[in-house]
Design a protein around this motif. Structure first.
Motif, PDB file in Angstrom:
ATOM      1  N   ILE A  97       0.990  -1.058  -0.112  1.00  0.00           N
ATOM      2  CA  ILE A  97      -0.101  -0.094  -0.104  1.00  0.00           C
ATOM      3  C   ILE A  97       0.892   1.315  -0.062  1.00  0.00           C
ATOM      4  O   ILE A  97       0.748   2.081  -0.704  1.00  0.00           O
ATOM      5  N   GLY A  98       1.912   1.352   0.849  1.00  0.00           N
ATOM      6  CA  GLY A  98       2.860   2.263   0.893  1.00  0.00           C
ATOM      7  C   GLY A  98       3.482   2.686  -0.237  1.00  0.00           C
ATOM      8  O   GLY A  98       3.727   3.812  -0.710  1.00  0.00           O
ATOM      9  N   GLU A  99       3.809   1.474  -1.211  1.00  0.00           N
ATOM     10  CA  GLU A  99       4.452   1.777  -2.418  1.00  0.00           C
ATOM     11  C   GLU A  99       3.615   2.573  -3.480  1.00  0.00           C
ATOM     12  O   GLU A  99       4.180   3.048  -4.620  1.00  0.00           O
ATOM     13  N   THR A 100       2.318   2.581  -3.329  1.00  0.00           N
ATOM     14  CA  THR A 100       1.446   3.433  -4.010  1.00  0.00           C
ATOM     15  C   THR A 100       1.490   5.061  -4.070  1.00  0.00           C
ATOM     16  O   THR A 100       0.895   5.709  -4.736  1.00  0.00           O
ATOM     17  N   GLY A 101       2.315   5.350  -2.896  1.00  0.00           N
ATOM     18  CA  GLY A 101       2.277   7.018  -2.591  1.00  0.00           C
ATOM     19  C   GLY A 101       1.451   7.329  -1.398  1.00  0.00           C
ATOM     20  O   GLY A 101       1.583   8.459  -0.926  1.00  0.00           O
ATOM     21  N   LEU A 102       0.809   6.325  -1.026  1.00  0.00           N
ATOM     22  CA  LEU A 102      -0.125   6.547   0.204  1.00  0.00           C
ATOM     23  C   LEU A 102       0.542   6.385   1.406  1.00  0.00           C
ATOM     24  O   LEU A 102       1.505   5.893   1.668  1.00  0.00           O
ATOM     25  N   TYR A 103       0.200   7.543   2.331  1.00  0.00           N
ATOM     26  CA  TYR A 103       0.983   7.290   3.943  1.00  0.00           C
ATOM     27  C   TYR A 103       0.012   6.276   4.848  1.00  0.00           C
ATOM     28  O   TYR A 103      -1.052   6.273   4.520  1.00  0.00           O
ATOM     29  N   THR A 104       0.752   5.169   5.372  1.00  0.00           N
ATOM     30  CA  THR A 104       0.140   4.222   5.934  1.00  0.00           C
ATOM     31  C   THR A 104       0.438   4.434   7.483  1.00  0.00           C
ATOM     32  O   THR A 104       1.402   4.681   8.013  1.00  0.00           O
ATOM     33  N   THR A 105      -0.632   3.924   8.137  1.00  0.00           N
ATOM     34  CA  THR A 105      -0.673   3.982   9.671  1.00  0.00           C
ATOM     35  C   THR A 105      -1.142   2.697  10.182  1.00  0.00           C
ATOM     36  O   THR A 105      -2.178   2.083   9.732  1.00  0.00           O
TER      37      THR A 105
END
Length: 514
Positions: free
Chosen positions: A421-429
């Motif tokens: 998910i992070g590799e798509t450019g979104l910030y993850t929590t």
């Protein structure tokens, strides 16, 4: 000449019919392995490999069959009928008594045996056609044509009719009946060639009665075997075109299983669904337009309907029957509080990947409540490509929540999902919560801008989750955090993609221990 033509025609028809039965048994074995042992791609691969290997062995052994061809063919049909017919029934029985390891050995043996017997059929029919006067090249071509054409019919018949209408157990008995009826047909058609015909009629009659009993009562007995696989009494079970749905209940605890995997327990599902829904709703600036991927049980919808500002909820679930059950089964309806009756809820029965490819709308909140990635079809819903589509359909100030399996039981799988998910450019929590029926379960919150979990506030009534708890959900212990090590060195996790689906193996390896 007319007699020769008639006899050869019967052989070609027999070839096509037994080919239909053969391919149905092959895909049925693959479906059995997928349901009982998991990892559909792996099980279908093993099934095809073993079945073809068996056919090769059978074809090789057929060199020794040069006499009494029609009686040998009849015996083979009866053996395929009996062994194939009881296969599903026996697999459920062995699974309930001896476990998955013994089931795998038994099932793979059955596949090899039935494949071997199938491989014996064609050479015998070709030789028989040649024996009654048809040229070898013509007899071979015509028998093979009947075989290949029958294979297409059998595959389509199983996928679109037998499995959804009759399930795995009854389908096996029904197909076996066809094999046995072909044997009867050959006994009658070639009766003048058969010595001691009464013996073959008696054997075929016994096999026929056995299969009829199986059709009538086999599923009910197999149900008692299946009951042993579940902790609580089964109150509902159904084989749909996509999965096996089972509901169990004991002392007020209602549980849903899909293909043997627990989806919720009514005693603690609120912990899961409140985390899944209310955290992204708190993280999004607006909450008007919400997309749920999966969630056919209506429980996530129930939580979303607590928000007055929600104008539209789109539920994308592949299996229409699951949604039907959530709408009509009184126990599920009571649990989801008639969620699907609300006018704001729209249901789309479609593959989530294809839906996202064709969808143009953007959403304030996206909730991915999909089954774990235990096969190829589900794995694609945990890939960089899929999450990129979700990102593109997420509004700039929106939030996305993904159920991401257990960081305790499947640590590498959980953090691989997060990295993807992070590799798509979104910030993850990253978050996790304790759910007694599941254990420790993980989620990934994704947004276009960084957020502080301290700022997330729950503004609706809940039974478990509070605003003060949310920051604590982001804390992970040493044996479940992203610093995954092996032999003292940190493992570098790669994102899961369509081209390199590394998540399935990580998931399967992790859950084998539990």
């Amino acid at each position: 000449m007319s007699k020769i033509t008639n006899k050869s025609s019967q052989l070609y028809w027999a070839s096509g019919i037994v080919s239909i039965c053969g391919i149905i048994f092959e895909v049925l074995f693959g479906a059995l392995g997928s349901y009982i042992l998991g990892d559909g791609v792996k099980q279908y691969t093993i099934t095809i490999s073993l079945f073809l290997t068996g056919m090769g062995i059978g074809a090789s052994l057929s060199e020794r069959v040069v006499k009494h061809l029609i009686t040998r063919f009849i015996v083979i049909e009866l053996m395929i009928g009996i062994i194939g017919g009881i296969s599903s029934f026996a697999v459920f029985g062995i699974t309930s008594i001896a476990g998955e390891e013994s089931t795998a050995i038994f099932l793979y043996s059955i596949i090899l045996i039935v494949g071997g017997l199938t491989g014996l059929e064609l050479p015998i029919l070709i030789r028989k056609a040649n024996e009654i006067g048809v040229e070898m090249n013509k007899s071979t071509a015509r028998v093979l044509f009947s075989d290949y054409a029958g294979g297409l019919v059998g595959g389509l018949l199983f996928a679109f009719y037998l499995r959804p209408e009759f399930g795995l157990v009854k389908s096996a008995f029904l197909v076996a009946l066809i094999n046995i009826l072909v044997a009867f047909w050959m006994i009658i058609s070639f009766r003048k060639e058969i010595v001691r015909r009464s013996i073959y009629i008696g054997a075929a009659s016994f096999a026929l009665i056995l299969m009829i009993v199986g059709v009538l009562f086999g599923e009910e007995i197999a149900f008692s075997f299946e009951q042993r696989l579940y902790k609580d009494p089964i109150i509902f079970s159904e084989e749909t075109a996509y999965q096996r749905i089972v509901l169990t209940k004991e002392q007020g605890d209602l549980r849903l299983y899909l293909n043997g995997q627990l989806q919720f327990s009514s005693s603690d599902e609120h912990r899961y669904h409140e985390t899944l829904v209310h955290v992204p709703m708190a993280a999004s600036r607006d909450r008007n337009n919400v997309l749920i991927l999966g969630g056919g049980d209506g429980l996530a919808v129930r939580e979303l309907l607590k928000y007055d500002e929600v104008d539209s909820i789109t539920v994308v679930d592949l299996d229409p029957r699951m949604v039907d059950i959530a709408r009509t089964n009184h126990m599920v309806v009571e649990l989801n509080q008639h969620a699907f009756e609300d006018k704001r809820v729209q249901v789309v029965n479609a593959d989530a990947f294809k839906f996202m490819e064709n969808e143009s709308e953007r959403f304030d909140v996206i909730i991915s409540d999909l089954p774990d990635p235990n096969n190829e079809s589900l794995n694609k819903l945990y890939t960089w490509e899929f999450y990129s589509m979700l990102r593109n359909h997420l509004k700039s100030d929106g939030a996305m929540m993904v159920q991401a399996t257990s960081p305790v039981f499947a640590t590498e799988a959980y953090w691989t999902i997060s990295k993807t998910i992070g590799e798509t450019g979104l910030y993850t929590t990253n978050m996790h919560v304790d759910i007694p029926s599941f254990g420790n379960w993980g989620f990934v919150l994704a947004t276009r801008t960084k957020i502080d979990s301290e700022d997330l506030k729950i503004r609706v009534k809940t039974d478990y989750l509070t605003s003060a708890m949310i920051p604590s959900l982001t804390a992970f212990g040493k044996d479940e955090d992203s610093t995954i090590t092996q032999d003292g060195e940190k493992i570098k996790l790669e994102p899961n993609t369509l081209i390199r689906p590394n998540l399935i193996e990580k998931y399967e390896n992790a859950w084998q221990q539990y």
